[in-house]
Design a protein around this motif. Sequence first.
Motif, PDB file in Angstrom:
ATOM      1  N   ASP A  44     -28.411  45.497  36.262  1.00 18.99           N
ATOM      2  CA  ASP A  44     -28.984  46.312  37.340  1.00 18.99           C
ATOM      3  C   ASP A  44     -30.355  45.798  37.730  1.00 18.99           C
ATOM      4  OD1 ASP A  44     -26.767  47.935  37.339  1.00 18.99           O
ATOM      5  OD2 ASP A  44     -27.719  49.610  36.297  1.00 18.99           O
ATOM      6  N   PHE A  45     -31.170  45.467  36.746  1.00 20.83           N
ATOM      7  CA  PHE A  45     -32.518  44.983  37.032  1.00 20.83           C
ATOM      8  C   PHE A  45     -32.476  43.693  37.861  1.00 20.83           C
ATOM      9  CE2 PHE A  45     -34.665  47.047  33.065  1.00 20.83           C
ATOM     10  CZ  PHE A  45     -34.543  48.294  33.665  1.00 20.83           C
ATOM     11  N   GLU A  46     -31.559  42.808  37.537  1.00 20.71           N
ATOM     12  CA  GLU A  46     -31.434  41.569  38.308  1.00 20.71           C
ATOM     13  C   GLU A  46     -31.066  41.867  39.754  1.00 20.71           C
ATOM     14  OE1 GLU A  46     -28.761  38.826  36.498  1.00 20.71           O
ATOM     15  OE2 GLU A  46     -29.815  38.796  34.562  1.00 20.71           O
ATOM     16  N   HIS A  47     -30.129  42.806  39.925  1.00 21.70           N
ATOM     17  CA  HIS A  47     -29.695  43.182  41.271  1.00 21.70           C
ATOM     18  C   HIS A  47     -30.853  43.793  42.061  1.00 21.70           C
ATOM     19  CE1 HIS A  47     -27.100  44.448  44.482  1.00 21.70           C
ATOM     20  NE2 HIS A  47     -27.235  45.739  44.213  1.00 21.70           N
ATOM     21  N   GLY A  51     -33.362  42.528  45.663  1.00 24.07           N
ATOM     22  CA  GLY A  51     -33.363  43.305  46.904  1.00 24.07           C
ATOM     23  C   GLY A  51     -32.328  44.398  46.961  1.00 24.07           C
ATOM     24  N   GLY A  52     -31.579  44.600  45.898  1.00 28.89           N
ATOM     25  CA  GLY A  52     -30.573  45.649  45.883  1.00 28.89           C
ATOM     26  C   GLY A  52     -31.116  46.956  45.332  1.00 28.89           C
ATOM     27  N   ALA A  53     -30.207  47.815  44.909  1.00 28.24           N
ATOM     28  CA  ALA A  53     -30.582  49.105  44.329  1.00 28.24           C
ATOM     29  C   ALA A  53     -29.547  49.474  43.276  1.00 28.24           C
ATOM     30  CB  ALA A  53     -30.663  50.178  45.404  1.00 28.24           C
ATOM     31  N   ALA A  54     -29.893  50.415  42.420  1.00 25.30           N
ATOM     32  CA  ALA A  54     -28.969  50.858  41.372  1.00 25.30           C
ATOM     33  C   ALA A  54     -29.228  52.321  41.068  1.00 25.30           C
ATOM     34  CB  ALA A  54     -29.134  50.009  40.110  1.00 25.30           C
ATOM     35  N   ALA A 274     -27.715  62.337  48.000  1.00 27.25           N
ATOM     36  CA  ALA A 274     -28.316  61.456  49.011  1.00 27.25           C
ATOM     37  C   ALA A 274     -28.967  60.249  48.341  1.00 27.25           C
ATOM     38  CB  ALA A 274     -29.351  62.230  49.830  1.00 27.25           C
ATOM     39  N   MET A 275     -29.631  60.462  47.215  1.00 29.79           N
ATOM     40  CA  MET A 275     -30.245  59.366  46.474  1.00 29.79           C
ATOM     41  C   MET A 275     -29.182  58.415  45.937  1.00 29.79           C
ATOM     42  SD  MET A 275     -32.974  61.871  44.523  1.00 29.79           S
ATOM     43  CE  MET A 275     -33.691  60.671  43.409  1.00 29.79           C
ATOM     44  N   PHE A 276     -28.101  58.980  45.413  1.00 30.28           N
ATOM     45  CA  PHE A 276     -26.988  58.179  44.895  1.00 30.28           C
ATOM     46  C   PHE A 276     -26.370  57.337  46.015  1.00 30.28           C
ATOM     47  CE2 PHE A 276     -22.459  57.620  44.110  1.00 30.28           C
ATOM     48  CZ  PHE A 276     -22.427  57.153  42.811  1.00 30.28           C
ATOM     49  N   ASN A 277     -26.086  57.966  47.152  1.00 26.44           N
ATOM     50  CA  ASN A 277     -25.457  57.246  48.268  1.00 26.44           C
ATOM     51  C   ASN A 277     -26.352  56.137  48.805  1.00 26.44           C
ATOM     52  OD1 ASN A 277     -23.128  58.776  48.113  1.00 26.44           O
ATOM     53  ND2 ASN A 277     -23.785  60.244  49.677  1.00 26.44           N
ATOM     54  N   ASP A 278     -27.652  56.389  48.878  1.00 23.63           N
ATOM     55  CA  ASP A 278     -28.586  55.347  49.329  1.00 23.63           C
ATOM     56  C   ASP A 278     -28.457  54.095  48.473  1.00 23.63           C
ATOM     57  OD1 ASP A 278     -29.642  56.746  51.434  1.00 23.63           O
ATOM     58  OD2 ASP A 278     -31.538  57.247  50.452  1.00 23.63           O
ATOM     59  N   ALA A 279     -28.404  54.293  47.159  1.00 20.36           N
ATOM     60  CA  ALA A 279     -28.332  53.148  46.248  1.00 20.36           C
ATOM     61  C   ALA A 279     -26.974  52.456  46.331  1.00 20.36           C
ATOM     62  CB  ALA A 279     -28.608  53.606  44.813  1.00 20.36           C
ATOM     63  N   MET A 280     -25.902  53.242  46.336  1.00 20.97           N
ATOM     64  CA  MET A 280     -24.554  52.667  46.315  1.00 20.97           C
ATOM     65  C   MET A 280     -24.178  51.997  47.634  1.00 20.97           C
ATOM     66  SD  MET A 280     -23.393  53.157  43.242  1.00 20.97           S
ATOM     67  CE  MET A 280     -25.077  52.855  42.717  1.00 20.97           C
ATOM     68  N   GLN A 281     -24.720  52.507  48.740  1.00 14.27           N
ATOM     69  CA  GLN A 281     -24.359  51.993  50.060  1.00 14.27           C
ATOM     70  C   GLN A 281     -25.345  50.968  50.595  1.00 14.27           C
ATOM     71  OE1 GLN A 281     -23.992  55.576  52.398  1.00 14.27           O
ATOM     72  NE2 GLN A 281     -22.083  56.194  51.393  1.00 14.27           N
ATOM     73  N   GLY A 282     -26.323  50.583  49.793  1.00 14.59           N
ATOM     74  CA  GLY A 282     -27.255  49.546  50.208  1.00 14.59           C
ATOM     75  C   GLY A 282     -28.262  49.985  51.252  1.00 14.59           C
ATOM     76  N   LYS A 283     -28.579  51.285  51.288  1.00 14.98           N
ATOM     77  CA  LYS A 283     -29.523  51.792  52.279  1.00 14.98           C
ATOM     78  C   LYS A 283     -30.970  51.690  51.821  1.00 14.98           C
ATOM     79  CE  LYS A 283     -26.290  55.185  54.238  1.00 14.98           C
ATOM     80  NZ  LYS A 283     -26.049  56.632  54.466  1.00 14.98           N
ATOM     81  N   VAL A 284     -31.174  51.299  50.584  1.00 10.62           N
ATOM     82  CA  VAL A 284     -32.523  51.187  50.031  1.00 10.62           C
ATOM     83  C   VAL A 284     -32.598  49.897  49.237  1.00 10.62           C
ATOM     84  CG1 VAL A 284     -31.880  52.478  47.951  1.00 10.62           C
ATOM     85  CG2 VAL A 284     -34.271  52.410  48.656  1.00 10.62           C
ATOM     86  N   SER A 285     -33.786  49.327  49.138  1.00 14.11           N
ATOM     87  CA  SER A 285     -33.946  48.059  48.432  1.00 14.11           C
ATOM     88  C   SER A 285     -34.997  48.174  47.336  1.00 14.11           C
ATOM     89  CB  SER A 285     -34.341  46.941  49.406  1.00 14.11           C
ATOM     90  OG  SER A 285     -35.605  47.198  49.990  1.00 14.11           O
ATOM     91  N   HIS A 286     -34.826  47.339  46.308  1.00 10.30           N
ATOM     92  CA  HIS A 286     -35.783  47.210  45.209  1.00 10.30           C
ATOM     93  C   HIS A 286     -36.040  48.533  44.496  1.00 10.30           C
ATOM     94  CE1 HIS A 286     -36.746  43.044  46.144  1.00 10.30           C
ATOM     95  NE2 HIS A 286     -36.852  43.380  47.417  1.00 10.30           N
ATOM     96  N   LEU A 287     -35.016  49.391  44.402  1.00  2.86           N
ATOM     97  CA  LEU A 287     -35.180  50.695  43.759  1.00  2.86           C
ATOM     98  C   LEU A 287     -34.061  50.944  42.760  1.00  2.86           C
ATOM     99  CD1 LEU A 287     -36.587  53.468  43.530  1.00  2.86           C
ATOM    100  CD2 LEU A 287     -35.124  54.255  45.407  1.00  2.86           C
ATOM    101  N   GLY A 288     -34.437  51.332  41.552  1.00  6.14           N
ATOM    102  CA  GLY A 288     -33.478  51.745  40.536  1.00  6.14           C
ATOM    103  C   GLY A 288     -33.760  53.180  40.121  1.00  6.14           C
ATOM    104  N   ILE A 289     -32.716  53.983  39.993  1.00  6.60           N
ATOM    105  CA  ILE A 289     -32.867  55.391  39.616  1.00  6.60           C
ATOM    106  C   ILE A 289     -31.997  55.655  38.399  1.00  6.60           C
ATOM    107  CG2 ILE A 289     -32.566  57.793  40.348  1.00  6.60           C
ATOM    108  CD1 ILE A 289     -32.914  56.831  43.240  1.00  6.60           C
TER     109      ILE A 289
END
Length: 437
Positions: A44-47, A51-54, A274-289
């Motif tokens: 997850d950290f690499e992703h 520029g991704g999210a997790a 909403a936070m989950f969907n943002d991460a799974m759908q690529g709507k946010v970058s450089h964020l892990g929750i």
Amino acid sequence: MQPKLTKRVSTALVNALSAGVVPRVGLDQIAVGREKEIAAIRQDFEHIANGGAAFRFVIGRYGAGKSFTLQLIRNLAMESGFVVADADITPDRRLTGSQGAGVATYRELMRNLATKSRPEGGALTIILERWIAAIQSQVAQETGMKPNEEGFDQHVEARIRLVTQDVADLVNGFDFATVIIAYWTGYRSNDETKKESAMRWLRGEFSTKTEAKAALGVRVIIDDDSWYDYVKLIARFAADIDYKGLIIILDEVVHLSKIPTAIARQNNYDKLLAMFNDAMQGKVSHLGILIGGTPQFLEDPRRGLYSDPAWQRRTAQSRVVQSEAIDTSSPVIFLEPLSESELQILLQRIATVFCTHYELKKQITSSEITHFIAAVRGSKIGTETRLTPGEIIRDFMTALNVLQQNPQLKFNELITTQQYQSATVKTTDDEFAEFTL
């Protein structure tokens, strides 16, 4: 290879373990197990760094090691170059709610904002000032100018505006960028009032828009409805200033399932979705929750996440998965209790830390630890299978402290002749855990 055990770290470990709370430092000294789970988090950290999210749930029963695992992940994230913020959900801190319950969570995250060089939290000011200092150094190298020369500050401000421009197009990004520029202006002119106003705004401490406009010229404040937008902005900003991104850790979310009003409870679950969907759908970058909770929080069909069909679809375990074949790509990581061998190793490592801290020549042997585990479990008739690592560790630390204070005693004599009884009180937080070696 484990880092050297310093006196500062051993002191923190001994004090925290003796008090039954989760240590903030030195977890790698006593880490046992969880290789698959930690490997998944590293992926997850690499992703996220690219520029991704997790988004992950870490689910465990009280005493199974959820909070300890989350602290280990927190330390791993800082070592990996991320900005990290953590907070516990409480009756007064939620994801959304009236009377400041949502922004209270944001404020706690900002108080605990940490980096590798500032692991104890409160890193927001340090992050901004080191970034500004780095830009000043770059400008000096590239232009040959000195900081006190005319035009130097204009070059620095141009660089700062270039970075803030990247976030200006995001929701509330323009105001966020304006406040960062305001901080730079105060920094350049030694205006402590302006710097502190900018920091107060970034920490979500302004209560009215009028107050914010008078201090900084912005027309918005961070509030219950908007705080998560600013988390996304900080994640992007962190990546722009050479961190790998932002990791947010929210623990004790079982308190959301205890919200008495169904509508308020559902509103919090919707915010989490909403936070989950943002991460799974690529709507946010450089964020892990990462979300820490109990099986009750997840699976209770009346008050837990499973009460919402949308959540049940996203988090229910697949029928294909068996206990011996863990799917580490799932958004939910389930923590199982320590095995006997892992518990033995954990107590041996704790004993090593304790003896090193007090410079004791006599070490605790593996047979003595085996004897201790049997004695503690036998002291609570009918509870052998329910004793948690947290309870056993509290008792173990008590025994070690008694031995250290009474050197004439021997370990097995203490356990046997004192008719050793478990003196711990089961807490509502799962302090001790299974960790990566």
